[in-house]
Design a protein around this motif. Structure first.
Motif, PDB file in Angstrom:
ATOM      1  N   ARG A  52       0.900  -1.059   0.050  1.00 50.75           N
ATOM      2  CA  ARG A  52      -0.011  -0.001  -0.117  1.00 50.75           C
ATOM      3  C   ARG A  52       0.923   1.227   0.044  1.00 50.75           C
ATOM      4  O   ARG A  52       0.510   2.197  -0.684  1.00 50.75           O
ATOM      5  CB  ARG A  52      -0.939  -0.118   1.260  1.00 50.75           C
ATOM      6  CG  ARG A  52      -2.026   1.008   1.199  1.00 50.75           C
ATOM      7  CD  ARG A  52      -3.038   0.712   0.423  1.00 50.75           C
ATOM      8  NE  ARG A  52      -3.834  -0.422   0.755  1.00 50.75           N
ATOM      9  CZ  ARG A  52      -4.782  -0.185   1.664  1.00 50.75           C
ATOM     10  NH1 ARG A  52      -5.052   0.824   2.471  1.00 50.75           N
ATOM     11  NH2 ARG A  52      -5.424  -1.428   2.056  1.00 50.75           N
ATOM     12  N   GLU A 213      -6.724   0.653  -4.668  1.00 53.05           N
ATOM     13  CA  GLU A 213      -5.801   0.321  -3.722  1.00 53.05           C
ATOM     14  C   GLU A 213      -5.786  -1.256  -3.412  1.00 53.05           C
ATOM     15  O   GLU A 213      -6.625  -1.924  -3.190  1.00 53.05           O
ATOM     16  CB  GLU A 213      -6.531   0.822  -2.133  1.00 53.05           C
ATOM     17  CG  GLU A 213      -6.283   2.322  -1.923  1.00 53.05           C
ATOM     18  CD  GLU A 213      -6.717   2.833  -0.550  1.00 53.05           C
ATOM     19  OE1 GLU A 213      -5.989   3.923  -0.263  1.00 53.05           O
ATOM     20  OE2 GLU A 213      -7.520   2.210   0.199  1.00 53.05           O
ATOM     21  N   TYR A 216      -3.332  -4.680   2.180  1.00 47.64           N
ATOM     22  CA  TYR A 216      -2.234  -4.921   2.893  1.00 47.64           C
ATOM     23  C   TYR A 216      -1.492  -6.264   2.873  1.00 47.64           C
ATOM     24  O   TYR A 216      -1.988  -7.378   3.041  1.00 47.64           O
ATOM     25  CB  TYR A 216      -2.425  -4.462   4.464  1.00 47.64           C
ATOM     26  CG  TYR A 216      -2.350  -3.006   4.282  1.00 47.64           C
ATOM     27  CD1 TYR A 216      -1.094  -2.014   4.323  1.00 47.64           C
ATOM     28  CD2 TYR A 216      -3.433  -2.191   4.847  1.00 47.64           C
ATOM     29  CE1 TYR A 216      -0.992  -0.868   4.354  1.00 47.64           C
ATOM     30  CE2 TYR A 216      -3.315  -0.793   5.082  1.00 47.64           C
ATOM     31  CZ  TYR A 216      -2.155  -0.168   4.635  1.00 47.64           C
ATOM     32  OH  TYR A 216      -2.022   1.359   4.892  1.00 47.64           O
ATOM     33  N   ILE A 223       2.486  -2.514   8.283  1.00 48.06           N
ATOM     34  CA  ILE A 223       1.268  -2.399   8.155  1.00 48.06           C
ATOM     35  C   ILE A 223       0.534  -1.225   9.218  1.00 48.06           C
ATOM     36  O   ILE A 223       0.002  -0.285   8.762  1.00 48.06           O
ATOM     37  CB  ILE A 223       0.390  -3.588   7.881  1.00 48.06           C
ATOM     38  CG1 ILE A 223       0.822  -4.473   6.929  1.00 48.06           C
ATOM     39  CG2 ILE A 223      -1.262  -3.409   8.019  1.00 48.06           C
ATOM     40  CD1 ILE A 223       0.395  -5.850   6.936  1.00 48.06           C
ATOM     41  N   LEU A 224       0.723  -1.508  10.384  1.00 47.44           N
ATOM     42  CA  LEU A 224       0.016  -0.659  11.351  1.00 47.44           C
ATOM     43  C   LEU A 224       0.878   0.758  11.135  1.00 47.44           C
ATOM     44  O   LEU A 224      -0.028   1.756  11.412  1.00 47.44           O
ATOM     45  CB  LEU A 224       0.449  -1.405  12.990  1.00 47.44           C
ATOM     46  CG  LEU A 224      -0.471  -2.531  13.208  1.00 47.44           C
ATOM     47  CD1 LEU A 224       0.339  -3.008  14.402  1.00 47.44           C
ATOM     48  CD2 LEU A 224      -1.686  -2.217  13.344  1.00 47.44           C
ATOM     49  N   SER A 226       1.884   2.239   8.615  1.00 47.10           N
ATOM     50  CA  SER A 226       1.149   2.562   7.286  1.00 47.10           C
ATOM     51  C   SER A 226      -0.252   3.194   7.538  1.00 47.10           C
ATOM     52  O   SER A 226      -0.648   4.324   7.125  1.00 47.10           O
ATOM     53  CB  SER A 226       1.277   1.378   6.251  1.00 47.10           C
ATOM     54  OG  SER A 226       0.738   2.042   4.977  1.00 47.10           O
ATOM     55  N   ILE A 227      -1.083   2.272   8.308  1.00 47.18           N
ATOM     56  CA  ILE A 227      -2.467   2.669   8.443  1.00 47.18           C
ATOM     57  C   ILE A 227      -2.498   4.157   9.377  1.00 47.18           C
ATOM     58  O   ILE A 227      -3.460   4.975   8.989  1.00 47.18           O
ATOM     59  CB  ILE A 227      -3.214   1.698   9.337  1.00 47.18           C
ATOM     60  CG1 ILE A 227      -3.381   0.254   8.343  1.00 47.18           C
ATOM     61  CG2 ILE A 227      -4.465   2.025  10.019  1.00 47.18           C
ATOM     62  CD1 ILE A 227      -3.744  -0.881   9.173  1.00 47.18           C
ATOM     63  N   ARG A 228      -1.529   4.222  10.346  1.00 48.73           N
ATOM     64  CA  ARG A 228      -1.544   5.307  10.913  1.00 48.73           C
ATOM     65  C   ARG A 228      -1.144   6.499  10.245  1.00 48.73           C
ATOM     66  O   ARG A 228      -1.526   7.644  10.205  1.00 48.73           O
ATOM     67  CB  ARG A 228      -0.481   5.349  12.111  1.00 48.73           C
ATOM     68  CG  ARG A 228      -0.295   6.288  12.951  1.00 48.73           C
ATOM     69  CD  ARG A 228       0.387   5.946  14.202  1.00 48.73           C
ATOM     70  NE  ARG A 228       0.828   7.365  15.033  1.00 48.73           N
ATOM     71  CZ  ARG A 228       1.675   8.453  14.697  1.00 48.73           C
ATOM     72  NH1 ARG A 228       2.407   8.079  13.504  1.00 48.73           N
ATOM     73  NH2 ARG A 228       1.980   9.187  15.344  1.00 48.73           N
ATOM     74  N   TYR A 230      -1.413   7.007   6.900  1.00 50.78           N
ATOM     75  CA  TYR A 230      -2.062   7.648   5.804  1.00 50.78           C
ATOM     76  C   TYR A 230      -3.604   7.800   6.365  1.00 50.78           C
ATOM     77  O   TYR A 230      -4.446   8.336   5.905  1.00 50.78           O
ATOM     78  CB  TYR A 230      -2.561   6.659   4.622  1.00 50.78           C
ATOM     79  CG  TYR A 230      -0.933   6.412   3.870  1.00 50.78           C
ATOM     80  CD1 TYR A 230      -1.213   7.797   2.937  1.00 50.78           C
ATOM     81  CD2 TYR A 230       0.005   5.842   4.253  1.00 50.78           C
ATOM     82  CE1 TYR A 230       0.362   7.514   2.120  1.00 50.78           C
ATOM     83  CE2 TYR A 230       1.244   5.751   3.343  1.00 50.78           C
ATOM     84  CZ  TYR A 230       1.397   6.821   2.475  1.00 50.78           C
ATOM     85  OH  TYR A 230       2.606   6.773   1.586  1.00 50.78           O
ATOM     86  N   GLY A 231      -3.891   7.236   7.543  1.00 48.94           N
ATOM     87  CA  GLY A 231      -5.142   7.520   8.266  1.00 48.94           C
ATOM     88  C   GLY A 231      -5.259   8.641   9.039  1.00 48.94           C
ATOM     89  O   GLY A 231      -6.402   9.142   9.246  1.00 48.94           O
TER      90      GLY A 231
END
Length: 348
Positions: A52, A213, A216, A223-224, A226-228, A230-231
């Motif tokens: 991602r 998209e 993941y 991953i965590l 990246s989520i943080r 872009y979130g």
């Protein structure tokens, strides 16, 4: 795609001369396709990025939370030492090594790009690839027993495909002298290359070109993060989210693991308390000293009791600084955010 279907009669195309490119322009060209260092993210084995993250990079999607690059020094050291690594390789092997400062593209798969460190001339007149790496001394174990980190293998196989060459070497310097140096050969493997091309093609056509998209993959910590990133920052004013009942099994497993962890932490605290109790007479004897030794004729025990000192601004002093010198406070402080994931089970 089968092995026999790979057309081997081609020469790589030159996209641009990179010798005079600014870093910004070079990064822009990299967005036109997939580079060698991108392959591991597509395959889910990158130690640095998820698929991602790679997708967002190719589409120019900026993260909502900017984070300082923690490994920028290592990257810069690696870049600056490329010439030295190539020089050591040439000295150790007797092979001629030379750079070609151009970005290449696969003519049959134009989404495949290559920015090769150095090329090699072999005694029979054929050409190969030299990929130069550096790592810290503790990471040398990844190269032991002829090993090569998997992400580097994928990178070099990608380059061999783009350049239509049969052999490459990876050279890695992990110390400050030529003996702390490893050389690893990589022969072209058409079956591996087929798989790499297929995965890259799927990523590029199904995700990048369609702007869809990808799910993941890769290491959970990445991953965590990246989520943080872009979130964005947390918003406590947002309404509660209802999650599908099919995920209750995962939450039950999470709670079971939490209980196991709690028991282990309890035992850990008990052990640490026993160790502190045993250390009391030794600490008393040491006083201001930081080391001691005990020999019983069979074994020799070395004891250290070293201090750890750090200077920090206390909470009250920080509040004063914020009020009395807001300009200094703003210049030297940084607001960061961390979030804690917890699960609590209640009656329905």
């Amino acid at each position: 795609m089968s092995e026999t279907s790979l057309n081997m009669n081609y020469e790589p195309e030159v996209i641009v001369d990179t010798d005079t490119l600014s870093r910004e322009d070079w990064l822009s060209y990299r967005k036109l396709g997939i580079g060698g260092s991108d392959v591991a993210a597509i395959m889910g084995i990158s130690p640095f990025a998820t698929i991602r993250d790679l997708y967002n990079d190719k589409l120019g999607i900026e993260p909502l939370i900017e984070e300082e690059e923690s490994n920028w020094v290592a990257k810069e050291v690696g870049h600056r030492l490329e010439d030295l690594v190539a020089e050591i390789f040439a000295k150790k092997t007797g092979l001629t090594v030379f750079p070609v400062r151009k970005m290449f593209r696969h003519p049959l798969y134009p989404f495949m790009l290559a920015d090769v460190d150095f090329f090699i001339i072999f005694p029979d007149g054929s050409y190969g690839i030299l990929e130069c790496k550096t790592c810290n001394y503790n990471a040398r174990t990844k190269w032991e027993d002829g090993g090569i980190p998997d992400n580097y293998i994928l990178q070099v196989r990608h380059y061999l495909s783009v350049m239509n060459m049969d052999k490459a070497y990876i050279a890695c310097l992990y110390g400050n002298n030529e003996n702390e140096f490893v050389i690893r050969p990589i022969e072209r493997d058409m079956m591996e290359e087929e798989e790499i091309i297929a995965q890259e093609e799927y990523f590029w056509k199904e995700y990048v070109e369609k702007q869809a998209e990808p799910p993941y993959n890769g290491k959970h910590d990445l991953i965590l993060a990246s989520i943080r990133k872009y979130g964005g920052y947390a918003d406590k004013e947002l309404p509660e989210i209802e999650i599908g009942v099919q995920h209750s099994v995962d939450l039950e497993k999470y709670l079971t693991l939490s209980e196991e962890k709690s028991q282990l932490e309890k035992r850990k605290k008990e052990i640490e308390a026993m160790q502190r109790e045993l250390s009391v007479p030794f600490v008393e004897q040491l006083g201001a000293s930081c080391k001691a030794v005990l020999s019983d004729g069979i074994s020799r025990y070395r004891i250290t009791y070293n201090p750890t000192r750090r200077t920090q601004v206390g909470k009250d002093a920080m509040e004063k600084l914020k009020i009395q010198h807001p300009d200094i406070f703003e210049e030297y402080t940084k607001t960061t955010e961390s979030r804690t994931f917890r699960v609590k089970k209640e009656a329905a």
